[in-house]
Design a protein around this motif. Structure first.
Motif, PDB file in Angstrom:
ATOM      1  N   GLU A 175       0.830  -1.206   0.000  1.00 12.96           N
ATOM      2  CA  GLU A 175       0.000   0.000   0.000  1.00 12.96           C
ATOM      3  C   GLU A 175       0.865   1.256   0.000  1.00 12.96           C
ATOM      4  O   GLU A 175       0.592   2.205  -0.742  1.00 12.96           O
ATOM      5  N   THR A 176       1.904   1.252   0.812  1.00  8.63           N
ATOM      6  CA  THR A 176       2.809   2.398   0.857  1.00  8.63           C
ATOM      7  C   THR A 176       3.528   2.572  -0.472  1.00  8.63           C
ATOM      8  O   THR A 176       3.683   3.693  -0.959  1.00  8.63           O
ATOM      9  N   GLU A 177       3.931   1.462  -1.077  1.00 11.36           N
ATOM     10  CA  GLU A 177       4.643   1.547  -2.351  1.00 11.36           C
ATOM     11  C   GLU A 177       3.739   2.052  -3.472  1.00 11.36           C
ATOM     12  O   GLU A 177       4.147   2.872  -4.290  1.00 11.36           O
ATOM     13  N   LYS A 178       2.503   1.574  -3.522  1.00 11.10           N
ATOM     14  CA  LYS A 178       1.563   2.053  -4.545  1.00 11.10           C
ATOM     15  C   LYS A 178       1.294   3.547  -4.356  1.00 11.10           C
ATOM     16  O   LYS A 178       1.295   4.305  -5.332  1.00 11.10           O
ATOM     17  N   MET A 179       1.067   3.952  -3.115  1.00 10.30           N
ATOM     18  CA  MET A 179       0.808   5.365  -2.845  1.00 10.30           C
ATOM     19  C   MET A 179       2.025   6.211  -3.230  1.00 10.30           C
ATOM     20  O   MET A 179       1.882   7.272  -3.839  1.00 10.30           O
ATOM     21  N   ASN A 180       3.215   5.720  -2.908  1.00 14.59           N
ATOM     22  CA  ASN A 180       4.444   6.426  -3.249  1.00 14.59           C
ATOM     23  C   ASN A 180       4.585   6.578  -4.763  1.00 14.59           C
ATOM     24  O   ASN A 180       4.915   7.652  -5.266  1.00 14.59           O
ATOM     25  N   PHE A 181       4.313   5.507  -5.510  1.00 19.58           N
ATOM     26  CA  PHE A 181       4.415   5.546  -6.971  1.00 19.58           C
ATOM     27  C   PHE A 181       3.447   6.584  -7.548  1.00 19.58           C
ATOM     28  O   PHE A 181       3.821   7.395  -8.390  1.00 19.58           O
ATOM     29  N   PHE A 182       2.208   6.566  -7.081  1.00 25.98           N
ATOM     30  CA  PHE A 182       1.218   7.496  -7.620  1.00 25.98           C
ATOM     31  C   PHE A 182       1.501   8.942  -7.211  1.00 25.98           C
ATOM     32  O   PHE A 182       1.219   9.866  -7.981  1.00 25.98           O
ATOM     33  N   ILE A 183       2.051   9.141  -6.025  1.00 26.32           N
ATOM     34  CA  ILE A 183       2.416  10.500  -5.611  1.00 26.32           C
ATOM     35  C   ILE A 183       3.503  11.045  -6.517  1.00 26.32           C
ATOM     36  O   ILE A 183       3.420  12.185  -7.000  1.00 26.32           O
ATOM     37  N   VAL A 184       4.537  10.241  -6.778  1.00 27.29           N
ATOM     38  CA  VAL A 184       5.622  10.684  -7.660  1.00 27.29           C
ATOM     39  C   VAL A 184       5.087  10.932  -9.068  1.00 27.29           C
ATOM     40  O   VAL A 184       5.418  11.945  -9.704  1.00 27.29           O
ATOM     41  N   PHE A 185       4.229  10.044  -9.554  1.00 31.84           N
ATOM     42  CA  PHE A 185       3.625  10.223 -10.876  1.00 31.84           C
ATOM     43  C   PHE A 185       2.830  11.524 -10.937  1.00 31.84           C
ATOM     44  O   PHE A 185       2.960  12.303 -11.884  1.00 31.84           O
ATOM     45  N   ALA A 186       2.018  11.783  -9.927  1.00 35.45           N
ATOM     46  CA  ALA A 186       1.192  12.993  -9.897  1.00 35.45           C
ATOM     47  C   ALA A 186       2.038  14.255  -9.796  1.00 35.45           C
ATOM     48  O   ALA A 186       1.731  15.273 -10.424  1.00 35.45           O
ATOM     49  N   ILE A 187       3.111  14.188  -9.026  1.00 32.71           N
ATOM     50  CA  ILE A 187       4.006  15.351  -8.901  1.00 32.71           C
ATOM     51  C   ILE A 187       4.598  15.706 -10.253  1.00 32.71           C
ATOM     52  O   ILE A 187       4.584  16.865 -10.669  1.00 32.71           O
ATOM     53  N   PHE A 188       5.103  14.700 -10.959  1.00 32.92           N
ATOM     54  CA  PHE A 188       5.721  14.980 -12.257  1.00 32.92           C
ATOM     55  C   PHE A 188       4.699  15.389 -13.306  1.00 32.92           C
ATOM     56  O   PHE A 188       4.986  16.233 -14.154  1.00 32.92           O
ATOM     57  N   LEU A 189       3.516  14.831 -13.243  1.00 29.52           N
ATOM     58  CA  LEU A 189       2.462  15.253 -14.162  1.00 29.52           C
ATOM     59  C   LEU A 189       2.096  16.715 -13.911  1.00 29.52           C
ATOM     60  O   LEU A 189       1.903  17.489 -14.856  1.00 29.52           O
ATOM     61  N   THR A 190       2.049  17.103 -12.652  1.00 31.72           N
ATOM     62  CA  THR A 190       1.754  18.492 -12.308  1.00 31.72           C
ATOM     63  C   THR A 190       2.850  19.430 -12.801  1.00 31.72           C
ATOM     64  O   THR A 190       2.561  20.482 -13.388  1.00 31.72           O
ATOM     65  N   ILE A 191       4.095  19.039 -12.573  1.00 32.68           N
ATOM     66  CA  ILE A 191       5.217  19.876 -13.031  1.00 32.68           C
ATOM     67  C   ILE A 191       5.199  20.008 -14.547  1.00 32.68           C
ATOM     68  O   ILE A 191       5.371  21.105 -15.094  1.00 32.68           O
ATOM     69  N   GLU A 192       4.973  18.908 -15.252  1.00 33.55           N
ATOM     70  CA  GLU A 192       4.914  18.948 -16.718  1.00 33.55           C
ATOM     71  C   GLU A 192       3.781  19.850 -17.198  1.00 33.55           C
ATOM     72  O   GLU A 192       3.946  20.614 -18.155  1.00 33.55           O
ATOM     73  N   THR A 193       2.647  19.757 -16.553  1.00 33.18           N
ATOM     74  CA  THR A 193       1.498  20.570 -16.948  1.00 33.18           C
ATOM     75  C   THR A 193       1.787  22.052 -16.740  1.00 33.18           C
ATOM     76  O   THR A 193       1.480  22.879 -17.609  1.00 33.18           O
ATOM     77  N   ILE A 194       2.393  22.393 -15.621  1.00 35.37           N
ATOM     78  CA  ILE A 194       2.735  23.797 -15.346  1.00 35.37           C
ATOM     79  C   ILE A 194       3.744  24.308 -16.364  1.00 35.37           C
ATOM     80  O   ILE A 194       3.603  25.419 -16.891  1.00 35.37           O
ATOM     81  N   VAL A 195       4.760  23.499 -16.664  1.00 38.73           N
ATOM     82  CA  VAL A 195       5.760  23.907 -17.659  1.00 38.73           C
ATOM     83  C   VAL A 195       5.108  24.073 -19.032  1.00 38.73           C
ATOM     84  O   VAL A 195       5.397  25.021 -19.766  1.00 38.73           O
ATOM     85  N   THR A 196       4.200  23.169 -19.381  1.00 36.89           N
ATOM     86  CA  THR A 196       3.504  23.274 -20.666  1.00 36.89           C
ATOM     87  C   THR A 196       2.654  24.537 -20.733  1.00 36.89           C
ATOM     88  O   THR A 196       2.638  25.228 -21.758  1.00 36.89           O
ATOM     89  N   ILE A 197       1.973  24.859 -19.669  1.00 36.88           N
ATOM     90  CA  ILE A 197       1.178  26.088 -19.618  1.00 36.88           C
ATOM     91  C   ILE A 197       2.076  27.299 -19.802  1.00 36.88           C
ATOM     92  O   ILE A 197       1.736  28.232 -20.550  1.00 36.88           O
ATOM     93  N   ARG A 198       3.231  27.283 -19.163  1.00 37.12           N
ATOM     94  CA  ARG A 198       4.160  28.411 -19.302  1.00 37.12           C
ATOM     95  C   ARG A 198       4.707  28.503 -20.726  1.00 37.12           C
ATOM     96  O   ARG A 198       4.906  29.603 -21.240  1.00 37.12           O
ATOM     97  N   ILE A 199       4.939  27.349 -21.365  1.00 36.11           N
ATOM     98  CA  ILE A 199       5.388  27.355 -22.760  1.00 36.11           C
ATOM     99  C   ILE A 199       4.306  27.971 -23.645  1.00 36.11           C
ATOM    100  O   ILE A 199       4.592  28.781 -24.518  1.00 36.11           O
ATOM    101  N   LEU A 200       3.076  27.574 -23.402  1.00 34.15           N
ATOM    102  CA  LEU A 200       1.963  28.097 -24.219  1.00 34.15           C
ATOM    103  C   LEU A 200       1.704  29.577 -23.981  1.00 34.15           C
ATOM    104  O   LEU A 200       1.290  30.287 -24.888  1.00 34.15           O
ATOM    105  N   ASN A 201       1.963  30.045 -22.769  1.00 40.27           N
ATOM    106  CA  ASN A 201       1.735  31.457 -22.473  1.00 40.27           C
ATOM    107  C   ASN A 201       2.830  32.361 -23.041  1.00 40.27           C
ATOM    108  O   ASN A 201       2.635  33.558 -23.153  1.00 40.27           O
ATOM    109  N   ASN A 202       3.967  31.786 -23.397  1.00 36.96           N
ATOM    110  CA  ASN A 202       5.063  32.554 -23.994  1.00 36.96           C
ATOM    111  C   ASN A 202       5.064  32.344 -25.499  1.00 36.96           C
ATOM    112  O   ASN A 202       5.922  31.700 -26.057  1.00 36.96           O
ATOM    113  N   LYS A 203       4.099  32.918 -26.184  1.00 39.51           N
ATOM    114  CA  LYS A 203       3.939  32.711 -27.633  1.00 39.51           C
ATOM    115  C   LYS A 203       4.812  33.654 -28.450  1.00 39.51           C
ATOM    116  O   LYS A 203       4.349  34.303 -29.346  1.00 39.51           O
ATOM    117  N   GLN A 204       6.075  33.681 -28.161  1.00 38.22           N
ATOM    118  CA  GLN A 204       6.948  34.623 -28.854  1.00 38.22           C
ATOM    119  C   GLN A 204       7.389  34.105 -30.181  1.00 38.22           C
ATOM    120  O   GLN A 204       7.780  33.127 -30.493  1.00 38.22           O
TER     121      GLN A 204
END
Length: 132
Positions: free
Chosen positions: A103-132
């Motif tokens: 249970e701890t390992e599954k939760m740990n895996f999904f937390i890490v997955f969610a963290i990186f998905l969040t970081i990727e999404t934020i970076v993608t939003i910033r890329i899209l907002n900089n339409k230079q």
């Protein structure tokens, strides 16, 4: 070579290092290090795996931005879907495991997955907002 061109990659690296340090401190504080020794994948391995996947995704998005800014969102969805498939292949042995810390390992895996998905999404939003 412009710093601004590679700013999303540097932001991603900084965010992932900070999150890894916080995650390690949480494991030390709550005494999960003993449980981690029984995990299928160690915490550093998960962070390295998801960091490499995310660096590839951010690099692809930067390349697509330079070619066709209108396709960045669609490419983000496609490469994220591919990453989810690869992550599932890594998750499958955890799901089949009979470890007492499953249970701890599954939760740990999904937390890490969610963290990186969040970081990727934020970076993608910033890329899209900089339409230079």
């Amino acid at each position: 070579m412009s710093f601004k061109k590679y700013q999303p990659i540097l932001e991603f690296l900084l965010a992932s290092i900070v999150v890894f340090i916080i995650h390690e401190l949480v494991f030390l504080f709550f005494n999960y290090k003993k449980e981690e020794s029984g995990f299928q994948y160690s915490l550093p391995f998960l962070y390295i795996f998801f960091s490499v996947c995310s660096l590839i995704i951010v690099s692809i998005l930067l390349k697509v931005k330079s070619v066709a800014i209108n396709n960045v969102g669609n490419v983000f969805l496609l490469v994220t879907l591919i990453k989810i498939g690869i992550a599932y292949l890594f998750l499958n042995p955890i799901l089949d495991s009979s470890s007492p810390y499953i249970e701890t390992e599954k939760m740990n895996f999904f937390i890490v997955f969610a963290i990186f998905l969040t970081i990727e999404t934020i970076v993608t939003i910033r890329i899209l907002n900089n339409k230079q």
